[in-house]
Design a protein around this motif. Structure first.
Motif, PDB file in Angstrom:
ATOM      1  N   ARG A   1     -18.687  -0.364 -10.162  1.00  0.00           N
ATOM      2  CA  ARG A   1     -18.023  -0.587 -11.458  1.00  0.00           C
ATOM      3  C   ARG A   1     -17.001   0.504 -11.742  1.00  0.00           C
ATOM      4  N   LEU A   2     -17.367   1.745 -11.415  1.00  0.00           N
ATOM      5  CA  LEU A   2     -16.442   2.859 -11.622  1.00  0.00           C
ATOM      6  C   LEU A   2     -15.214   2.722 -10.731  1.00  0.00           C
ATOM      7  N   LEU A   3     -15.415   2.311  -9.478  1.00  0.00           N
ATOM      8  CA  LEU A   3     -14.291   2.097  -8.570  1.00  0.00           C
ATOM      9  C   LEU A   3     -13.379   0.989  -9.103  1.00  0.00           C
ATOM     10  N   ILE A   4     -13.961  -0.126  -9.510  1.00  0.00           N
ATOM     11  CA  ILE A   4     -13.169  -1.247 -10.049  1.00  0.00           C
ATOM     12  C   ILE A   4     -12.404  -0.800 -11.295  1.00  0.00           C
ATOM     13  N   GLN A   5     -13.039   0.003 -12.137  1.00  0.00           N
ATOM     14  CA  GLN A   5     -12.356   0.489 -13.332  1.00  0.00           C
ATOM     15  C   GLN A   5     -11.148   1.343 -12.958  1.00  0.00           C
ATOM     16  N   SER A   6     -11.289   2.198 -11.945  1.00  0.00           N
ATOM     17  CA  SER A   6     -10.143   3.020 -11.537  1.00  0.00           C
ATOM     18  C   SER A   6      -9.041   2.134 -10.947  1.00  0.00           C
ATOM     19  N   LEU A   7      -9.432   1.059 -10.248  1.00  0.00           N
ATOM     20  CA  LEU A   7      -8.432   0.129  -9.720  1.00  0.00           C
ATOM     21  C   LEU A   7      -7.727  -0.618 -10.859  1.00  0.00           C
ATOM     22  N   ARG A   8      -8.477  -0.954 -11.906  1.00  0.00           N
ATOM     23  CA  ARG A   8      -7.856  -1.626 -13.065  1.00  0.00           C
ATOM     24  C   ARG A   8      -6.801  -0.733 -13.709  1.00  0.00           C
ATOM     25  N   LEU A   9      -7.108   0.564 -13.783  1.00  0.00           N
ATOM     26  CA  LEU A   9      -6.145   1.501 -14.371  1.00  0.00           C
ATOM     27  C   LEU A   9      -4.873   1.585 -13.527  1.00  0.00           C
ATOM     28  N   ALA A  10      -5.002   1.348 -12.232  1.00  0.00           N
ATOM     29  CA  ALA A  10      -3.846   1.384 -11.328  1.00  0.00           C
ATOM     30  C   ALA A  10      -3.316  -0.019 -11.039  1.00  0.00           C
ATOM     31  N   ARG A  11      -3.689  -0.993 -11.839  1.00  0.00           N
ATOM     32  CA  ARG A  11      -3.345  -2.398 -11.596  1.00  0.00           C
ATOM     33  C   ARG A  11      -1.848  -2.616 -11.363  1.00  0.00           C
ATOM     34  N   GLY A  12      -1.007  -2.021 -12.179  1.00  0.00           N
ATOM     35  CA  GLY A  12       0.442  -2.201 -12.033  1.00  0.00           C
ATOM     36  C   GLY A  12       0.937  -1.748 -10.673  1.00  0.00           C
ATOM     37  N   THR A  13       0.467  -0.590 -10.235  1.00  0.00           N
ATOM     38  CA  THR A  13       0.858  -0.069  -8.923  1.00  0.00           C
ATOM     39  C   THR A  13       0.340  -0.975  -7.809  1.00  0.00           C
ATOM     40  N   ILE A  14      -0.891  -1.420  -7.941  1.00  0.00           N
ATOM     41  CA  ILE A  14      -1.488  -2.295  -6.925  1.00  0.00           C
ATOM     42  C   ILE A  14      -0.715  -3.614  -6.843  1.00  0.00           C
ATOM     43  N   GLU A  15      -0.427  -4.216  -8.001  1.00  0.00           N
ATOM     44  CA  GLU A  15       0.311  -5.480  -8.010  1.00  0.00           C
ATOM     45  C   GLU A  15       1.703  -5.309  -7.408  1.00  0.00           C
ATOM     46  N   LYS A  16       2.342  -4.176  -7.669  1.00  0.00           N
ATOM     47  CA  LYS A  16       3.670  -3.914  -7.101  1.00  0.00           C
ATOM     48  C   LYS A  16       3.582  -3.817  -5.574  1.00  0.00           C
ATOM     49  N   ARG A  17       2.582  -3.089  -5.069  1.00  0.00           N
ATOM     50  CA  ARG A  17       2.407  -2.960  -3.615  1.00  0.00           C
ATOM     51  C   ARG A  17       2.127  -4.311  -2.968  1.00  0.00           C
ATOM     52  N   VAL A  18       1.278  -5.103  -3.606  1.00  0.00           N
ATOM     53  CA  VAL A  18       0.953  -6.431  -3.064  1.00  0.00           C
ATOM     54  C   VAL A  18       2.208  -7.301  -3.026  1.00  0.00           C
ATOM     55  N   ALA A  19       3.011  -7.258  -4.092  1.00  0.00           N
ATOM     56  CA  ALA A  19       4.246  -8.042  -4.133  1.00  0.00           C
ATOM     57  C   ALA A  19       5.210  -7.596  -3.028  1.00  0.00           C
ATOM     58  N   GLU A  20       5.301  -6.281  -2.794  1.00  0.00           N
ATOM     59  CA  GLU A  20       6.167  -5.771  -1.735  1.00  0.00           C
ATOM     60  C   GLU A  20       5.687  -6.238  -0.365  1.00  0.00           C
ATOM     61  N   ARG A  21       4.380  -6.198  -0.135  1.00  0.00           N
ATOM     62  CA  ARG A  21       3.836  -6.647   1.150  1.00  0.00           C
ATOM     63  C   ARG A  21       4.055  -8.145   1.341  1.00  0.00           C
ATOM     64  N   MET A  22       3.917  -8.912   0.267  1.00  0.00           N
ATOM     65  CA  MET A  22       4.163 -10.355   0.347  1.00  0.00           C
ATOM     66  C   MET A  22       5.621 -10.619   0.696  1.00  0.00           C
ATOM     67  N   ALA A  23       6.535  -9.870   0.083  1.00  0.00           N
ATOM     68  CA  ALA A  23       7.957 -10.041   0.383  1.00  0.00           C
ATOM     69  C   ALA A  23       8.250  -9.664   1.839  1.00  0.00           C
ATOM     70  N   GLU A  24       7.623  -8.600   2.349  1.00  0.00           N
ATOM     71  CA  GLU A  24       7.794  -8.216   3.750  1.00  0.00           C
ATOM     72  C   GLU A  24       7.253  -9.298   4.676  1.00  0.00           C
ATOM     73  N   PHE A  25       6.095  -9.850   4.320  1.00  0.00           N
ATOM     74  CA  PHE A  25       5.489 -10.907   5.117  1.00  0.00           C
ATOM     75  C   PHE A  25       6.400 -12.133   5.156  1.00  0.00           C
ATOM     76  N   ALA A  26       6.932 -12.511   3.993  1.00  0.00           N
ATOM     77  CA  ALA A  26       7.848 -13.652   3.922  1.00  0.00           C
ATOM     78  C   ALA A  26       9.091 -13.401   4.771  1.00  0.00           C
ATOM     79  N   ALA A  27       9.647 -12.198   4.664  1.00  0.00           N
ATOM     80  CA  ALA A  27      10.847 -11.867   5.433  1.00  0.00           C
ATOM     81  C   ALA A  27      10.559 -11.902   6.931  1.00  0.00           C
TER      82      ALA A  27
END
Length: 155
Positions: free
Chosen positions: A119-145
Motif C-alpha cells: 500500500r505504501l509503495l502504491i501510494q508513492s506511485l500515485r504521488l508520482a502518477r504524472g511522471t509515470i503517465e508521461k513516461r508510459v506515453a513516451e514509451r508508447m510513442a516510441e513503440f508506435a514509431a
C-alpha cells in the motif's frame, strides 16, 4: 492504481499484434534496463500460458513479480495476470483496427496492494502518477514509431 495509455499506429492490426506479442523483444528490453527475466513456460509459447518471473529494483528495493498470459485473442486482445508477494494486478492490451492501415492500441495496467508495505509503495506511485503517465506515453510513442519504421523523436 490504474494507468491507461493509448496510441494510434500507422500499421495494420495484424502487424501491431505481432509486435505486441514479440515477447523475446520485450525480454531483451527489460534485461537492458537492468531486470532479470526468466521464462517459465517450456517450450516457450506465444499465447495463453506464456509466463515469466521478473526481478528488478524499484524505489530502492528488489521486486519480484510473475507475469502470465491468461487470455490471447489474436489480433485484438491479450490479458496478462501480474502477481507478487504484496501485489496483484493485470495488463490488458486491446487493439482496434481504425482502417486497413491504422490501428489503435490501448494498454491498461492495474495493480492492487495486498499488504501494508505494498500500500505504501502504491501510494508513492500515485504521488508520482504524472511522471509515470508521461513516461508510459513516451514509451508508447516510441513503440508506435518503431512499428511505423520512423526514427525516435528526441525527448
Amino acid at each position: 492504481m490504474k494507468i491507461v495509455a493509448k496510441e494510434d499506429i500507422e500499421a495494420p492490426i495484424a502487424d501491431v499484434f505481432d509486435r505486441v506479442t514479440d515477447f523475446r523483444s520485450f525480454e531483451r528490453s527489460a534485461i537492458r534496463r537492468g531486470a532479470e527475466v526468466t521464462r517459465k513456460d517450456r517450450p516457450a509459447v506465444t499465447g495463453a500460458g506464456a509466463a515469466w518471473d521478473v526481478r528488478f529494483d524499484l524505489r530502492g528495493k528488489r521486486r519480484d513479480i510473475g507475469l502470465e498470459v491468461t487470455e490471447f485473442d489474436a489480433p485484438e486482445r491479450m490479458v496478462m495476470k501480474l502477481r507478487s508477494e504484496g501485489m496483484k494486478g493485470g495488463v490488458l492490451v486491446d487493439l482496434v483496427a481504425l482502417s486497413r492501415t491504422r490501428t489503435r492500441i490501448r494498454i491498461e495496467t492495474e495493480i492492487k496492494p495486498k499488504t501494508l508495505s505494498a500500500r505504501l509503495l502504491i501510494q508513492s506511485l500515485r504521488l508520482a502518477r504524472g511522471t509515470i503517465e508521461k513516461r508510459v506515453a513516451e514509451r508508447m510513442a516510441e513503440f508506435a514509431a518503431s512499428i511505423e519504421g520512423k526514427p525516435r523523436s528526441p525527448g
